[in-house]
Enzyme design. Structure first.
Site, PDB file in Angstrom:
ATOM      1  N   LYS A 225       0.331  -4.705   9.492  1.00 55.23           N
ATOM      2  CA  LYS A 225       1.569  -4.234   8.860  1.00 55.23           C
ATOM      3  C   LYS A 225       2.200  -3.233   9.810  1.00 55.23           C
ATOM      4  O   LYS A 225       1.568  -2.264  10.205  1.00 55.23           O
ATOM      5  CB  LYS A 225       1.264  -3.583   7.521  1.00 55.23           C
TER       6      LYS A 225
ATOM      7  N   ASN B 299       9.462  -6.841   4.113  1.00 56.29           N
ATOM      8  CA  ASN B 299       9.238  -5.640   3.294  1.00 56.29           C
ATOM      9  C   ASN B 299      10.361  -4.631   3.567  1.00 56.29           C
ATOM     10  O   ASN B 299      10.858  -4.537   4.681  1.00 56.29           O
ATOM     11  CB  ASN B 299       7.852  -5.060   3.654  1.00 56.29           C
TER      12      ASN B 299
ATOM     13  N   GLN C 267      -6.882  -1.904   3.921  1.00 56.17           N
ATOM     14  CA  GLN C 267      -6.100  -1.575   5.116  1.00 56.17           C
ATOM     15  C   GLN C 267      -6.826  -0.474   5.889  1.00 56.17           C
ATOM     16  O   GLN C 267      -7.306   0.488   5.280  1.00 56.17           O
ATOM     17  CB  GLN C 267      -4.706  -1.081   4.737  1.00 56.17           C
TER      18      GLN C 267
ATOM     19  N   GLY D 143       7.076  -2.141  -2.442  1.00 57.68           N
ATOM     20  CA  GLY D 143       6.418  -0.869  -2.684  1.00 57.68           C
ATOM     21  C   GLY D 143       7.152  -0.076  -3.744  1.00 57.68           C
ATOM     22  O   GLY D 143       6.933  -0.242  -4.954  1.00 57.68           O
TER      23      GLY D 143
ATOM     24  N   ASP E 130      13.027  -1.980   0.914  1.00 55.21           N
ATOM     25  CA  ASP E 130      14.238  -1.837   0.103  1.00 55.21           C
ATOM     26  C   ASP E 130      14.485  -2.975  -0.889  1.00 55.21           C
ATOM     27  O   ASP E 130      15.636  -3.237  -1.241  1.00 55.21           O
ATOM     28  CB  ASP E 130      15.488  -1.684   0.995  1.00 55.21           C
TER      29      ASP E 130
ATOM     30  N   CYS F  36       2.117   3.892   9.794  1.00 57.48           N
ATOM     31  CA  CYS F  36       2.119   5.205   9.152  1.00 57.48           C
ATOM     32  C   CYS F  36       2.828   6.230  10.042  1.00 57.48           C
ATOM     33  O   CYS F  36       2.460   6.414  11.204  1.00 57.48           O
ATOM     34  CB  CYS F  36       0.698   5.658   8.848  1.00 57.48           C
TER      35      CYS F  36
ATOM     36  N   PRO G 122       0.856  -1.193   0.000  1.00 57.71           N
ATOM     37  CA  PRO G 122       0.000   0.000   0.000  1.00 57.71           C
ATOM     38  C   PRO G 122       0.891   1.243   0.000  1.00 57.71           C
ATOM     39  O   PRO G 122       1.884   1.292   0.719  1.00 57.71           O
ATOM     40  CB  PRO G 122      -0.752  -0.117   1.328  1.00 57.71           C
ATOM     41  N   MET G 123       0.533   2.222  -0.815  1.00 58.63           N
ATOM     42  CA  MET G 123       1.325   3.467  -0.847  1.00 58.63           C
ATOM     43  C   MET G 123       0.389   4.645  -1.082  1.00 58.63           C
ATOM     44  O   MET G 123       0.050   4.960  -2.229  1.00 58.63           O
ATOM     45  CB  MET G 123       2.398   3.394  -1.940  1.00 58.63           C
TER      46      MET G 123
HETATM   47  C1  LIG Z   1       4.348   7.307  -0.627  1.00 53.09           C
HETATM   48  C2  LIG Z   1       4.191   6.156   0.325  1.00 53.09           C
HETATM   49  C3  LIG Z   1       2.954   5.909   0.882  1.00 53.09           C
HETATM   50  C4  LIG Z   1       2.785   4.834   1.771  1.00 53.09           C
HETATM   51  N1  LIG Z   1       1.531   4.548   2.259  1.00 53.09           N
HETATM   52  C5  LIG Z   1       1.358   3.469   3.044  1.00 53.09           C
HETATM   53  C6  LIG Z   1       0.054   3.075   3.487  1.00 53.09           C
HETATM   54  O1  LIG Z   1      -0.967   3.662   3.120  1.00 53.09           O
HETATM   55  N2  LIG Z   1      -0.022   2.012   4.316  1.00 53.09           N
HETATM   56  C7  LIG Z   1       1.078   1.307   4.720  1.00 53.09           C
HETATM   57  O2  LIG Z   1       0.944   0.352   5.481  1.00 53.09           O
HETATM   58  N3  LIG Z   1       2.300   1.624   4.290  1.00 53.09           N
HETATM   59  C8  LIG Z   1       2.469   2.673   3.457  1.00 53.09           C
HETATM   60  N4  LIG Z   1       3.720   2.961   2.997  1.00 53.09           N
HETATM   61  C9  LIG Z   1       4.850   2.082   3.332  1.00 53.09           C
HETATM   62  C10 LIG Z   1       5.058   0.996   2.248  1.00 53.09           C
HETATM   63  O3  LIG Z   1       3.935   0.147   2.150  1.00 53.09           O
HETATM   64  C11 LIG Z   1       6.302   0.151   2.555  1.00 53.09           C
HETATM   65  O4  LIG Z   1       6.157  -0.438   3.816  1.00 53.09           O
HETATM   66  C12 LIG Z   1       7.590   0.977   2.546  1.00 53.09           C
HETATM   67  O5  LIG Z   1       7.605   1.874   1.455  1.00 53.09           O
HETATM   68  C13 LIG Z   1       8.830   0.077   2.488  1.00 53.09           C
HETATM   69  O6  LIG Z   1       8.772  -0.777   1.385  1.00 53.09           O
HETATM   70  P1  LIG Z   1       9.541  -0.475  -0.017  1.00 53.09           P
HETATM   71  O7  LIG Z   1      10.985  -0.214   0.316  1.00 53.09           O
HETATM   72  O8  LIG Z   1       9.333  -1.701  -0.849  1.00 53.09           O
HETATM   73  O9  LIG Z   1       8.898   0.759  -0.601  1.00 53.09           O
HETATM   74  C14 LIG Z   1       3.899   4.027   2.107  1.00 53.09           C
HETATM   75  C15 LIG Z   1       5.132   4.289   1.540  1.00 53.09           C
HETATM   76  C16 LIG Z   1       5.304   5.326   0.652  1.00 53.09           C
HETATM   77  C17 LIG Z   1       6.666   5.561   0.046  1.00 53.09           C
END
Ligand SMILES: Cc1cc2nc3c(=O)[nH]c(=O)nc-3n(C[C@H](O)[C@H](O)[C@H](O)COP(=O)(O)O)c2cc1C
Length: 324
Positions: free
Chosen positions: A142, A202, A73, A226, A204, A103, A18-19
């Site tokens: 999460k 999860n 979520q 993500g 990087d 968050c 989720p992002m």
């Molecule tokens: C712009 C952005 C928005 C995010 N929004 C959420 C969210 O709504 N819910 C959540 O659990 N994590 C959120 N995250 C965290 C990501 O789901 C993930 O845990 C984090 O980016 C690390 O994973 P990655 O390195 O693969 O990006 C967000 C991350 C980014 C960068």
């Protein structure tokens, strides 16, 4: 039932993270047009401290990227309303509900939700239990590794497990870390050695090598990706192909289709300026895919175009040249 089955070639279950903001409906639809992942999680639905949850639950569309499942979520700290929201979401056909304990935003943490729950394992457990007890579908969590530091890490993961959630996804950075220092994969390994429920790793994963390394170092049960998927939308296919002994070769036509779907999903009432800015945001990630694109990133972010078509006319040749 195993919620995180491997594929027939032994590839771990792959989840699109989720992002909020970047990873919206447009992005999810575009990613679904490429595929390769088993499930996606929608960005959080905020559960208020008081008021009605029914209208908020409507923002969740369970078949948005069918046939790929989309989990919901939720984020909040009011025990009663979290349960009520979970029930509304269950009625809307969700396959699972994920509880946001990560968050970092201050507007969120200020109300005791998101990563603030990590300050109080007992309360985290109560919030999670209230969701688990309200629905029949699986509930998951999460979480980050802590709020200010990792002193409550073990207590938090155990409090989560004891609430009855089916698995935990760990993004091993504290709230204070934000997205800065490298994700601490050693904490995923530690959690894996402590927990009896499955664990999704999860943080990087930017390429196949990172994915393999995380599995090796942590023994996690599944992977969530993500930002790596916005930079390289083919990452899931590439990881999957590795396990079946193939090499996945992305085609320009696939990337074009991805961008077309993205553009076509932008709500029609958005102005051209907002459309161009949305495209820029997406391109800003794609132009991190390699050194050649990175060199041009500044020019594609500062370019001035009045409509998306003109912007794409400028940016697509640069993308095609550099991405493939
Ligand atoms: C712009 C952005 C928005 C995010 N929004 C959420 C969210 O709504 N819910 C959540 O659990 N994590 C959120 N995250 C965290 C990501 O789901 C993930 O845990 C984090 O980016 C690390 O994973 P990655 O390195 O693969 O990006 C967000 C991350 C980014 C960068």
């Amino acid at each position: 039932m195993n919620l995180l089955p491997k594929d027939p070639h032994g590839c771990p279950f792959l989840i699109l993270a989720p992002m909020e903001g970047v990873g919206d409906r447009c992005f999810r639809k575009a990613m679904a047009s490429i595929g390769g992942f088993d499930e996606a999680v929608r960005d959080f639905l905020r559960v208020p401290k008081n008021g009605h949850v029914k209208s908020l639950a409507c923002e969740y569309i369970s078949d948005e990227i069918a046939p790929i499942p989309l989990a919901a979520q939720i984020m909040g700290s009011n025990l009663e309303l979290m349960g009520a929201m979970a029930q509304e979401i269950e009625k809307r056909g969700a396959l699972r509900i994920d509880l946001n304990c990560g968050c970092p935003s201050n507007t969120v943490t200020g109300h005791g939700a998101g990563s603030s729950l990590l300050k109080d394992p007992q309360f985290l457990n109560e919030v999670a239990q209230s969701v688990v007890k309200s629905v029949k579908i699986p509930v998951t969590i999460k979480m980050r590794s802590g709020f200010e530091d990792i002193s409550l890490f073990k207590e938090n993961i155990l409090a989560a497990q004891e609430s009855g959630v089916r698995y935990i996804t760990l993004h091993p950075r504290t709230k204070v870390d934000g997205y800065g220092p490298p994700a601490r994969w050693d904490l995923i390994a530690e959690a894996k050695s402590i927990l009896t429920i499955p664990l999704v790793g999860n943080g990087d994963i930017l390429n196949v090598e990172n994915a393999l390394e995380m599995i090796k170092q942590t023994k996690c049960d599944a992977l969530m990706i993500g930002r790596g998927s916005i930079i390289n939308p083919f990452i899931f296919h590439q990881i999957r192909a590795h396990f079946s002994g193939r090499v996945f070769r992305a085609e320009w036509s696939d990337l074009l289709r991805y961008l077309e779907v993205y553009l076509s999903e932008i709500p029609p009432d958005m102005s051209n300026r907002i459309r161009v800015n949305k495209l820029k945001q997406l391109m800003g990630f794609l132009f991190k895919a390699n050194a050649e694109l990175l060199e041009k990133r500044n020019s594609i972010l500062t370019a001035q175009h009045s409509d998306p078509e003109a912007y794409l006319h400028f940016v697509l040749p640069l993308l095609q040249e550099g991405f493939f």
